[in-house]
Motif scaffolding. Structure first.
Motif, PDB file in Angstrom:
ATOM      1  N   THR A  11     -10.681  -8.354   2.648  1.00 49.47           N
ATOM      2  CA  THR A  11     -10.995  -7.556   3.835  1.00 49.47           C
ATOM      3  C   THR A  11     -10.301  -6.200   3.843  1.00 49.47           C
ATOM      4  O   THR A  11     -10.701  -5.306   4.587  1.00 49.47           O
ATOM      5  CB  THR A  11     -10.595  -8.313   5.111  1.00 49.47           C
ATOM      6  OG1 THR A  11      -9.200  -8.651   5.036  1.00 49.47           O
ATOM      7  CG2 THR A  11     -11.413  -9.595   5.253  1.00 49.47           C
ATOM      8  N   ILE A  12      -9.265  -6.039   3.038  1.00 49.74           N
ATOM      9  CA  ILE A  12      -8.522  -4.779   2.984  1.00 49.74           C
ATOM     10  C   ILE A  12      -8.526  -4.259   1.554  1.00 49.74           C
ATOM     11  O   ILE A  12      -8.269  -5.008   0.605  1.00 49.74           O
ATOM     12  CB  ILE A  12      -7.078  -4.958   3.486  1.00 49.74           C
ATOM     13  CG1 ILE A  12      -7.078  -5.371   4.960  1.00 49.74           C
ATOM     14  CG2 ILE A  12      -6.274  -3.675   3.297  1.00 49.74           C
ATOM     15  CD1 ILE A  12      -5.708  -5.685   5.507  1.00 49.74           C
ATOM     16  N   LEU A  13      -8.824  -2.974   1.407  1.00 51.37           N
ATOM     17  CA  LEU A  13      -8.861  -2.335   0.097  1.00 51.37           C
ATOM     18  C   LEU A  13      -7.719  -1.336  -0.013  1.00 51.37           C
ATOM     19  O   LEU A  13      -7.578  -0.450   0.830  1.00 51.37           O
ATOM     20  CB  LEU A  13     -10.199  -1.616  -0.112  1.00 51.37           C
ATOM     21  CG  LEU A  13     -10.358  -0.889  -1.452  1.00 51.37           C
ATOM     22  CD1 LEU A  13     -10.466  -1.899  -2.594  1.00 51.37           C
ATOM     23  CD2 LEU A  13     -11.579   0.032  -1.428  1.00 51.37           C
ATOM     24  N   ALA A  14      -6.899  -1.490  -1.053  1.00 47.77           N
ATOM     25  CA  ALA A  14      -5.826  -0.537  -1.331  1.00 47.77           C
ATOM     26  C   ALA A  14      -6.309   0.455  -2.377  1.00 47.77           C
ATOM     27  O   ALA A  14      -6.929   0.075  -3.369  1.00 47.77           O
ATOM     28  CB  ALA A  14      -4.580  -1.262  -1.821  1.00 47.77           C
ATOM     29  N   VAL A  15      -6.013   1.727  -2.142  1.00 45.22           N
ATOM     30  CA  VAL A  15      -6.465   2.800  -3.026  1.00 45.22           C
ATOM     31  C   VAL A  15      -5.259   3.618  -3.466  1.00 45.22           C
ATOM     32  O   VAL A  15      -4.487   4.102  -2.636  1.00 45.22           O
ATOM     33  CB  VAL A  15      -7.482   3.716  -2.310  1.00 45.22           C
ATOM     34  CG1 VAL A  15      -7.921   4.842  -3.243  1.00 45.22           C
ATOM     35  CG2 VAL A  15      -8.684   2.914  -1.828  1.00 45.22           C
ATOM     36  N   SER A  16      -5.089   3.768  -4.779  1.00 43.67           N
ATOM     37  CA  SER A  16      -3.976   4.539  -5.337  1.00 43.67           C
ATOM     38  C   SER A  16      -4.524   5.818  -5.959  1.00 43.67           C
ATOM     39  O   SER A  16      -5.371   5.767  -6.852  1.00 43.67           O
ATOM     40  CB  SER A  16      -3.242   3.711  -6.395  1.00 43.67           C
ATOM     41  OG  SER A  16      -2.244   4.472  -7.028  1.00 43.67           O
ATOM     42  N   SER A  17      -4.037   6.959  -5.490  1.00 42.88           N
ATOM     43  CA  SER A  17      -4.568   8.245  -5.948  1.00 42.88           C
ATOM     44  C   SER A  17      -3.501   9.070  -6.657  1.00 42.88           C
ATOM     45  O   SER A  17      -2.309   8.760  -6.610  1.00 42.88           O
ATOM     46  CB  SER A  17      -5.143   9.035  -4.764  1.00 42.88           C
ATOM     47  OG  SER A  17      -4.215   9.104  -3.698  1.00 42.88           O
ATOM     48  N   GLY A  18      -3.951  10.142  -7.301  1.00 36.92           N
ATOM     49  CA  GLY A  18      -3.072  10.958  -8.123  1.00 36.92           C
ATOM     50  C   GLY A  18      -2.064  11.780  -7.363  1.00 36.92           C
ATOM     51  O   GLY A  18      -1.217  12.438  -7.974  1.00 36.92           O
ATOM     52  N   ASP A  19      -2.118  11.767  -6.036  1.00 37.51           N
ATOM     53  CA  ASP A  19      -1.128  12.490  -5.237  1.00 37.51           C
ATOM     54  C   ASP A  19       0.034  11.589  -4.835  1.00 37.51           C
ATOM     55  O   ASP A  19       0.753  11.881  -3.881  1.00 37.51           O
ATOM     56  CB  ASP A  19      -1.784  13.098  -3.997  1.00 37.51           C
ATOM     57  CG  ASP A  19      -2.553  12.068  -3.181  1.00 37.51           C
ATOM     58  OD1 ASP A  19      -2.493  10.871  -3.530  1.00 37.51           O
ATOM     59  OD2 ASP A  19      -3.224  12.464  -2.208  1.00 37.51           O
ATOM     60  N   SER A  20       0.214  10.471  -5.569  1.00 39.04           N
ATOM     61  CA  SER A  20       1.315   9.518  -5.338  1.00 39.04           C
ATOM     62  C   SER A  20       1.222   8.838  -3.983  1.00 39.04           C
ATOM     63  O   SER A  20       2.237   8.462  -3.399  1.00 39.04           O
ATOM     64  CB  SER A  20       2.684  10.212  -5.483  1.00 39.04           C
ATOM     65  OG  SER A  20       2.838  10.733  -6.778  1.00 39.04           O
ATOM     66  N   ASP A  21       0.016   8.675  -3.485  1.00 36.74           N
ATOM     67  CA  ASP A  21      -0.179   8.042  -2.185  1.00 36.74           C
ATOM     68  C   ASP A  21      -1.051   6.803  -2.350  1.00 36.74           C
ATOM     69  O   ASP A  21      -1.987   6.788  -3.151  1.00 36.74           O
ATOM     70  CB  ASP A  21      -0.848   9.027  -1.217  1.00 36.74           C
ATOM     71  CG  ASP A  21      -0.784   8.550   0.226  1.00 36.74           C
ATOM     72  OD1 ASP A  21       0.003   7.627   0.503  1.00 36.74           O
ATOM     73  OD2 ASP A  21      -1.516   9.096   1.064  1.00 36.74           O
ATOM     74  N   VAL A  22      -0.709   5.746  -1.615  1.00 35.68           N
ATOM     75  CA  VAL A  22      -1.527   4.539  -1.558  1.00 35.68           C
ATOM     76  C   VAL A  22      -2.011   4.375  -0.124  1.00 35.68           C
ATOM     77  O   VAL A  22      -1.205   4.371   0.809  1.00 35.68           O
ATOM     78  CB  VAL A  22      -0.737   3.286  -1.983  1.00 35.68           C
ATOM     79  CG1 VAL A  22      -1.581   2.027  -1.796  1.00 35.68           C
ATOM     80  CG2 VAL A  22      -0.293   3.401  -3.433  1.00 35.68           C
ATOM     81  N   GLN A  78     -13.053  -2.443   6.721  1.00 31.64           N
ATOM     82  CA  GLN A  78     -14.383  -2.222   7.273  1.00 31.64           C
ATOM     83  C   GLN A  78     -14.435  -2.684   8.721  1.00 31.64           C
ATOM     84  O   GLN A  78     -14.027  -3.799   9.050  1.00 31.64           O
ATOM     85  CB  GLN A  78     -15.440  -2.957   6.448  1.00 31.64           C
ATOM     86  CG  GLN A  78     -16.871  -2.598   6.817  1.00 31.64           C
ATOM     87  CD  GLN A  78     -17.884  -3.255   5.898  1.00 31.64           C
ATOM     88  OE1 GLN A  78     -17.625  -4.318   5.332  1.00 31.64           O
ATOM     89  NE2 GLN A  78     -19.040  -2.634   5.731  1.00 31.64           N
ATOM     90  N   GLU A  79     -14.938  -1.814   9.583  1.00 30.36           N
ATOM     91  CA  GLU A  79     -15.052  -2.142  11.000  1.00 30.36           C
ATOM     92  C   GLU A  79     -16.332  -2.937  11.262  1.00 30.36           C
ATOM     93  O   GLU A  79     -17.175  -3.116  10.376  1.00 30.36           O
ATOM     94  CB  GLU A  79     -15.049  -0.854  11.835  1.00 30.36           C
ATOM     95  CG  GLU A  79     -13.851   0.049  11.587  1.00 30.36           C
ATOM     96  CD  GLU A  79     -12.530  -0.594  11.988  1.00 30.36           C
ATOM     97  OE1 GLU A  79     -12.556  -1.587  12.749  1.00 30.36           O
ATOM     98  OE2 GLU A  79     -11.473  -0.108  11.541  1.00 30.36           O
ATOM     99  N   LEU A  80     -16.483  -3.405  12.498  1.00 35.40           N
ATOM    100  CA  LEU A  80     -17.645  -4.212  12.852  1.00 35.40           C
ATOM    101  C   LEU A  80     -18.950  -3.439  12.720  1.00 35.40           C
ATOM    102  O   LEU A  80     -20.013  -4.028  12.487  1.00 35.40           O
ATOM    103  CB  LEU A  80     -17.493  -4.738  14.283  1.00 35.40           C
ATOM    104  CG  LEU A  80     -16.345  -5.738  14.503  1.00 35.40           C
ATOM    105  CD1 LEU A  80     -16.262  -6.121  15.972  1.00 35.40           C
ATOM    106  CD2 LEU A  80     -16.527  -6.973  13.632  1.00 35.40           C
ATOM    107  N   ASP A  81     -18.875  -2.113  12.858  1.00 37.51           N
ATOM    108  CA  ASP A  81     -20.086  -1.300  12.742  1.00 37.51           C
ATOM    109  C   ASP A  81     -20.421  -0.966  11.290  1.00 37.51           C
ATOM    110  O   ASP A  81     -21.370  -0.220  11.015  1.00 37.51           O
ATOM    111  CB  ASP A  81     -19.953  -0.012  13.555  1.00 37.51           C
ATOM    112  CG  ASP A  81     -18.774   0.851  13.100  1.00 37.51           C
ATOM    113  OD1 ASP A  81     -18.105   0.478  12.114  1.00 37.51           O
ATOM    114  OD2 ASP A  81     -18.524   1.893  13.735  1.00 37.51           O
TER     115      ASP A  81
END
Length: 333
Positions: A296-307, A312-315
Protein backbone atom coordinates in the motif's frame (compact mmCIF):
# COMPACT_ATOMS: atom_id res chain seq x y z
CA UNK A 1 13.76 -1.02 4.88
CA UNK A 2 14.23 2.29 3.10
CA UNK A 3 17.87 3.18 2.62
CA UNK A 4 19.79 6.14 1.25
CA UNK A 5 23.41 5.73 0.24
CA UNK A 6 26.04 8.16 1.50
CA UNK A 7 29.52 6.71 1.04
CA UNK A 8 29.84 4.01 3.71
CA UNK A 9 26.86 5.20 5.72
CA UNK A 10 23.20 4.29 5.35
CA UNK A 11 20.10 5.83 6.83
CA UNK A 12 17.18 3.48 7.26
CA UNK A 13 13.74 3.44 8.77
CA UNK A 14 11.19 0.69 9.28
CA UNK A 15 8.13 1.42 7.14
CA UNK A 16 4.89 0.47 8.83
CA UNK A 17 1.28 0.43 7.67
CA UNK A 18 0.69 3.73 9.45
CA UNK A 19 3.38 6.14 8.32
CA UNK A 20 2.44 8.58 11.07
CA UNK A 21 3.79 6.15 13.69
CA UNK A 22 7.03 5.36 11.85
CA UNK A 23 10.09 5.85 14.08
CA UNK A 24 12.78 8.35 13.22
CA UNK A 25 15.51 7.29 10.76
CA UNK A 26 18.53 5.50 12.19
CA UNK A 27 21.99 6.29 10.82
CA UNK A 28 24.46 3.40 10.61
CA UNK A 29 28.17 3.47 9.89
CA UNK A 30 28.45 0.28 7.84
CA UNK A 31 32.27 0.33 7.89
CA UNK A 32 32.30 -0.36 4.17
CA UNK A 33 35.36 1.08 2.42
CA UNK A 34 33.41 2.44 -0.55
CA UNK A 35 29.94 3.41 -1.78
CA UNK A 36 27.01 1.39 -0.41
CA UNK A 37 24.71 0.26 -3.24
CA UNK A 38 21.96 -1.66 -1.46
CA UNK A 39 20.56 -2.42 2.00
CA UNK A 40 17.94 -5.09 2.73
CA UNK A 41 16.24 -6.39 5.87
CA UNK A 42 15.39 -10.08 6.06
CA UNK A 43 11.83 -11.43 6.32
CA UNK A 44 11.60 -10.91 10.08
CA UNK A 45 13.51 -7.64 10.18
CA UNK A 46 16.17 -9.03 12.52
CA UNK A 47 19.04 -9.12 10.02
CA UNK A 48 20.28 -6.31 7.81
CA UNK A 49 22.56 -6.83 4.81
CA UNK A 50 24.46 -4.20 2.84
CA UNK A 51 26.65 -4.37 -0.25
CA UNK A 52 29.28 -2.02 -1.59
CA UNK A 53 31.79 -1.13 -4.26
CA UNK A 54 34.41 -2.50 -1.85
CA UNK A 55 33.35 -5.95 -3.20
CA UNK A 56 31.90 -7.15 0.08
CA UNK A 57 28.52 -7.89 1.63
CA UNK A 58 28.09 -7.14 5.33
CA UNK A 59 25.48 -8.67 7.63
CA UNK A 60 24.20 -7.12 10.87
CA UNK A 61 21.80 -8.14 13.60
CA UNK A 62 19.01 -5.68 14.38
CA UNK A 63 17.72 -5.54 17.97
CA UNK A 64 14.20 -4.50 18.97
CA UNK A 65 15.49 -1.07 19.93
CA UNK A 66 16.97 -0.83 16.39
CA UNK A 67 20.52 -1.19 17.69
CA UNK A 68 22.57 -2.68 14.86
CA UNK A 69 25.70 -4.81 15.31
CA UNK A 70 27.96 -6.25 12.61
CA UNK A 71 28.05 -10.07 12.54
CA UNK A 72 29.68 -11.11 9.24
CA UNK A 73 31.45 -9.94 6.10
CA UNK A 74 30.89 -12.03 2.96
CA UNK A 75 33.47 -12.02 0.18
CA UNK A 76 33.90 -13.74 -3.18
CA UNK A 77 32.98 -11.07 -5.70
CA UNK A 78 35.72 -9.56 -7.85
CA UNK A 79 33.91 -6.29 -8.53
CA UNK A 80 31.45 -3.85 -6.96
CA UNK A 81 28.39 -5.57 -5.46
CA UNK A 82 25.25 -3.87 -6.71
CA UNK A 83 22.30 -5.67 -5.18
CA UNK A 84 21.37 -8.18 -2.48
CA UNK A 85 18.23 -10.21 -1.74
CA UNK A 86 17.06 -12.45 1.10
CA UNK A 87 15.31 -15.74 0.38
CA UNK A 88 12.14 -16.68 2.24
CA UNK A 89 13.00 -18.12 5.70
CA UNK A 90 11.40 -21.49 4.83
CA UNK A 91 14.65 -22.16 2.92
CA UNK A 92 16.85 -21.08 5.82
CA UNK A 93 18.86 -17.89 6.05
CA UNK A 94 20.02 -17.47 2.43
CA UNK A 95 21.41 -14.24 1.01
CA UNK A 96 22.03 -13.62 -2.70
CA UNK A 97 24.29 -10.91 -4.12
CA UNK A 98 24.98 -9.67 -7.66
CA UNK A 99 28.08 -7.94 -8.93
CA UNK A 100 29.76 -5.98 -11.69
CA UNK A 101 31.94 -9.06 -12.21
CA UNK A 102 28.95 -10.85 -13.83
CA UNK A 103 28.35 -13.25 -10.96
CA UNK A 104 25.56 -14.07 -8.52
CA UNK A 105 26.61 -15.64 -5.21
CA UNK A 106 24.29 -17.35 -2.74
CA UNK A 107 25.42 -17.70 0.88
CA UNK A 108 23.68 -19.64 3.65
CA UNK A 109 24.03 -19.01 7.37
CA UNK A 110 25.23 -22.11 9.24
CA UNK A 111 26.09 -23.07 12.79
CA UNK A 112 27.51 -21.46 14.80
CA UNK A 113 25.22 -18.48 14.23
CA UNK A 114 26.95 -15.72 12.32
CA UNK A 115 28.91 -18.15 10.13
CA UNK A 116 28.15 -18.23 6.41
CA UNK A 117 29.03 -20.64 3.61
CA UNK A 118 28.83 -20.27 -0.17
CA UNK A 119 26.18 -22.66 -1.52
CA UNK A 120 26.12 -21.63 -5.18
CA UNK A 121 28.02 -19.39 -7.59
CA UNK A 122 26.27 -18.39 -10.82
CA UNK A 123 28.81 -17.06 -13.32
CA UNK A 124 27.15 -17.33 -16.72
CA UNK A 125 26.50 -13.69 -17.60
CA UNK A 126 28.84 -11.85 -19.94
CA UNK A 127 28.56 -8.52 -18.17
CA UNK A 128 27.53 -6.85 -14.92
CA UNK A 129 24.59 -8.37 -13.03
CA UNK A 130 22.61 -5.33 -11.93
CA UNK A 131 19.55 -6.80 -10.25
CA UNK A 132 18.31 -9.95 -8.52
CA UNK A 133 14.90 -11.01 -7.22
CA UNK A 134 13.69 -14.14 -5.43
CA UNK A 135 10.44 -15.67 -6.65
CA UNK A 136 7.55 -16.14 -4.20
CA UNK A 137 8.38 -19.07 -1.92
CA UNK A 138 5.43 -21.10 -3.24
CA UNK A 139 7.45 -21.69 -6.42
CA UNK A 140 10.46 -23.02 -4.54
CA UNK A 141 13.92 -21.52 -4.24
CA UNK A 142 14.05 -19.56 -7.51
CA UNK A 143 16.08 -16.44 -8.26
CA UNK A 144 16.04 -14.12 -11.29
CA UNK A 145 19.07 -12.04 -12.30
CA UNK A 146 19.19 -9.21 -14.83
CA UNK A 147 22.43 -8.24 -16.56
CA UNK A 148 23.98 -5.56 -18.74
CA UNK A 149 24.32 -8.24 -21.43
CA UNK A 150 20.56 -7.83 -21.94
CA UNK A 151 19.73 -11.27 -20.57
CA UNK A 152 17.72 -12.45 -17.59
CA UNK A 153 18.69 -15.74 -15.97
CA UNK A 154 16.37 -17.74 -13.73
CA UNK A 155 18.24 -19.91 -11.24
CA UNK A 156 16.39 -22.84 -9.64
CA UNK A 157 17.35 -25.08 -6.72
CA UNK A 158 16.37 -28.74 -7.21
CA UNK A 159 15.42 -31.42 -4.68
CA UNK A 160 18.75 -33.21 -5.18
CA UNK A 161 20.49 -30.00 -4.01
CA UNK A 162 21.63 -29.15 -7.54
CA UNK A 163 21.09 -25.85 -9.33
CA UNK A 164 20.14 -25.11 -12.91
CA UNK A 165 19.63 -21.92 -14.88
CA UNK A 166 17.63 -20.82 -17.89
CA UNK A 167 18.08 -17.59 -19.86
CA UNK A 168 16.00 -15.30 -22.01
CA UNK A 169 17.04 -12.20 -23.95
CA UNK A 170 15.08 -9.17 -22.80
CA UNK A 171 16.78 -6.51 -24.94
CA UNK A 172 20.14 -5.77 -26.55
CA UNK A 173 21.09 -2.71 -24.48
CA UNK A 174 21.03 -4.11 -20.95
CA UNK A 175 18.77 -5.00 -18.02
CA UNK A 176 18.75 -2.80 -14.94
CA UNK A 177 16.06 -4.41 -12.80
CA UNK A 178 13.89 -7.51 -12.39
CA UNK A 179 10.97 -8.24 -10.07
CA UNK A 180 8.69 -11.26 -9.62
CA UNK A 181 4.92 -11.04 -9.44
CA UNK A 182 3.27 -12.29 -6.23
CA UNK A 183 1.97 -15.84 -6.34
CA UNK A 184 -1.72 -16.65 -6.57
CA UNK A 185 -2.73 -19.85 -4.80
CA UNK A 186 -4.18 -21.23 -8.02
CA UNK A 187 -0.93 -20.91 -9.95
CA UNK A 188 1.17 -22.18 -7.04
CA UNK A 189 -0.74 -25.45 -6.94
CA UNK A 190 0.14 -26.18 -10.56
CA UNK A 191 3.12 -28.52 -10.81
CA UNK A 192 4.20 -26.76 -14.00
CA UNK A 193 4.28 -23.46 -12.11
CA UNK A 194 1.95 -21.83 -14.58
CA UNK A 195 1.55 -18.20 -13.66
CA UNK A 196 5.13 -17.32 -12.70
CA UNK A 197 5.62 -13.79 -14.02
CA UNK A 198 8.43 -11.23 -14.17
CA UNK A 199 8.71 -7.53 -14.92
CA UNK A 200 11.97 -6.24 -16.37
CA UNK A 201 13.29 -2.68 -16.71
CA UNK A 202 16.00 -1.95 -19.24
CA UNK A 203 18.37 0.50 -20.87
CA UNK A 204 16.03 0.71 -23.88
CA UNK A 205 13.63 2.81 -21.75
CA UNK A 206 11.06 0.00 -21.73
CA UNK A 207 9.21 -2.03 -19.12
CA UNK A 208 8.60 -5.61 -20.26
CA UNK A 209 6.44 -8.35 -18.79
CA UNK A 210 7.29 -12.04 -19.06
CA UNK A 211 5.50 -15.27 -18.17
CA UNK A 212 6.73 -18.85 -17.84
CA UNK A 213 4.99 -21.11 -20.37
CA UNK A 214 3.78 -24.21 -18.50
CA UNK A 215 4.11 -26.50 -21.52
CA UNK A 216 7.38 -25.42 -23.11
CA UNK A 217 9.02 -24.36 -19.82
CA UNK A 218 10.27 -21.24 -21.59
CA UNK A 219 9.74 -17.58 -20.79
CA UNK A 220 7.47 -15.67 -23.16
CA UNK A 221 7.11 -11.91 -23.45
CA UNK A 222 3.70 -10.27 -23.20
CA UNK A 223 2.51 -8.47 -26.32
CA UNK A 224 2.23 -5.19 -24.41
CA UNK A 225 4.66 -2.46 -25.59
CA UNK A 226 5.28 0.12 -22.87
CA UNK A 227 6.80 2.59 -25.36
CA UNK A 228 3.38 2.99 -27.01
CA UNK A 229 1.51 3.68 -23.77
CA UNK A 230 -0.05 7.06 -22.97
CA UNK A 231 2.61 7.60 -20.31
CA UNK A 232 6.06 6.12 -20.80
CA UNK A 233 9.70 6.52 -19.82
CA UNK A 234 12.07 8.47 -22.06
CA UNK A 235 15.34 7.32 -20.51
CA UNK A 236 16.81 4.23 -18.84
CA UNK A 237 14.43 2.39 -16.52
CA UNK A 238 16.47 2.07 -13.34
CA UNK A 239 14.15 -0.04 -11.20
CA UNK A 240 10.88 -1.97 -11.32
CA UNK A 241 8.90 -3.39 -8.40
CA UNK A 242 5.82 -5.61 -8.55
CA UNK A 243 3.48 -4.89 -5.62
CA UNK A 244 3.50 -7.96 -3.31
CA UNK A 245 -0.25 -8.15 -2.80
CA UNK A 246 -2.64 -10.56 -4.54
CA UNK A 247 -5.85 -8.83 -5.64
CA UNK A 248 -8.03 -8.31 -8.68
CA UNK A 249 -5.36 -5.95 -10.05
CA UNK A 250 -1.65 -6.32 -10.73
CA UNK A 251 0.38 -3.25 -9.80
CA UNK A 252 3.95 -2.44 -10.84
CA UNK A 253 6.06 0.65 -10.13
CA UNK A 254 8.91 1.75 -12.39
CA UNK A 255 11.40 4.60 -12.11
CA UNK A 256 13.79 6.14 -14.57
CA UNK A 257 16.67 8.45 -15.37
CA UNK A 258 13.98 10.72 -16.83
CA UNK A 259 13.09 11.68 -13.20
CA UNK A 260 9.67 10.01 -13.28
CA UNK A 261 7.90 7.18 -11.49
CA UNK A 262 5.07 5.38 -13.29
CA UNK A 263 2.47 3.10 -11.71
CA UNK A 264 1.28 0.34 -14.06
CA UNK A 265 -1.98 -1.50 -13.30
CA UNK A 266 -3.57 -4.49 -14.97
CA UNK A 267 -6.89 -6.17 -14.31
CA UNK A 268 -6.83 -9.93 -13.76
CA UNK A 269 -9.81 -10.09 -16.14
CA UNK A 270 -7.77 -8.55 -18.97
CA UNK A 271 -4.07 -9.41 -19.01
CA UNK A 272 -3.47 -7.85 -22.42
CA UNK A 273 -3.12 -4.23 -21.33
CA UNK A 274 -1.32 -2.28 -18.63
CA UNK A 275 -2.62 1.18 -17.74
CA UNK A 276 0.11 3.68 -16.73
CA UNK A 277 -0.29 6.59 -14.32
CA UNK A 278 2.45 9.14 -13.69
CA UNK A 279 3.11 9.16 -9.95
CA UNK A 280 5.36 12.21 -9.91
CA UNK A 281 8.16 13.99 -11.75
CA UNK A 282 11.09 14.45 -9.37
CA UNK A 283 13.98 16.93 -9.34
CA UNK A 284 16.60 14.27 -10.05
CA UNK A 285 16.87 10.83 -11.67
CA UNK A 286 15.02 8.17 -9.67
CA UNK A 287 17.07 5.13 -8.72
CA UNK A 288 14.92 2.78 -6.66
CA UNK A 289 11.29 1.99 -5.89
CA UNK A 290 10.19 -0.37 -3.12
CA UNK A 291 6.78 -1.49 -1.86
CA UNK A 292 5.81 -1.99 1.77
CA UNK A 293 4.92 -5.54 2.83
CA UNK A 294 1.23 -4.74 2.44
CA UNK A 295 1.75 -3.22 -1.01
CA UNK A 296 0.00 0.00 0.00
CA UNK A 297 2.99 2.33 0.41
CA UNK A 298 5.66 2.97 -2.22
CA UNK A 299 9.11 4.26 -1.26
CA UNK A 300 11.00 6.21 -3.91
CA UNK A 301 14.75 6.93 -3.77
CA UNK A 302 15.99 9.73 -6.01
CA UNK A 303 19.34 11.22 -6.98
CA UNK A 304 18.89 14.23 -4.70
CA UNK A 305 19.52 11.98 -1.64
CA UNK A 306 15.85 12.03 -0.71
CA UNK A 307 13.48 9.13 -0.05
CA UNK A 308 9.77 9.83 -0.30
CA UNK A 309 6.83 7.56 0.50
CA UNK A 310 3.58 7.56 -1.43
CA UNK A 311 0.12 6.12 -0.89
CA UNK A 312 -2.90 5.78 -3.15
CA UNK A 313 -6.00 7.58 -1.93
CA UNK A 314 -9.57 6.33 -2.24
CA UNK A 315 -10.07 8.42 -5.37
CA UNK A 316 -7.16 6.60 -7.04
CA UNK A 317 -4.73 9.50 -6.86
CA UNK A 318 -1.29 9.11 -5.29
CA UNK A 319 -0.04 11.49 -2.61
CA UNK A 320 3.20 11.82 -0.67
CA UNK A 321 2.81 10.81 2.96
CA UNK A 322 6.38 10.98 4.29
CA UNK A 323 10.00 11.67 3.39
CA UNK A 324 13.44 10.70 4.67
CA UNK A 325 16.17 13.18 3.86
CA UNK A 326 19.89 12.44 4.11
CA UNK A 327 20.97 15.19 6.45
CA UNK A 328 24.50 13.97 7.19
CA UNK A 329 27.14 16.72 6.96
CA UNK A 330 29.19 16.62 3.78
CA UNK A 331 32.44 15.94 5.63
CA UNK A 332 30.96 12.75 7.09
CA UNK A 333 29.76 11.38 3.75
Amino acid sequence: VVATKTAARIIFKMTQAMVATTPAPVSIDTQHDDMVHDAQLDYYGVKLATCSSDRTVKVYSVAKDQEVSHTATLTGHEGPVYEIAWAHPKFGSILASSSFDGSVLLHREVQPMGSWTLVHAHRMHESSVNSISFAPHEYGLVLAAGSSDGKVSVITHREDDSWDATFFQDNMLGVNSVSFAPCSFMSASDDAKDGMRLVVGGCDNKVRFWKLNAETKTWEQDDFDSSKADVTHTDWVRDVAWAPTVSSFNTVASCSEDKTVIIWTQSEDDRTEWKPVLLHTFDAPVWRVSWSVTGTILAVSSGDSDVTMWKQELDGKWSQVASVEDSQPAEEQ
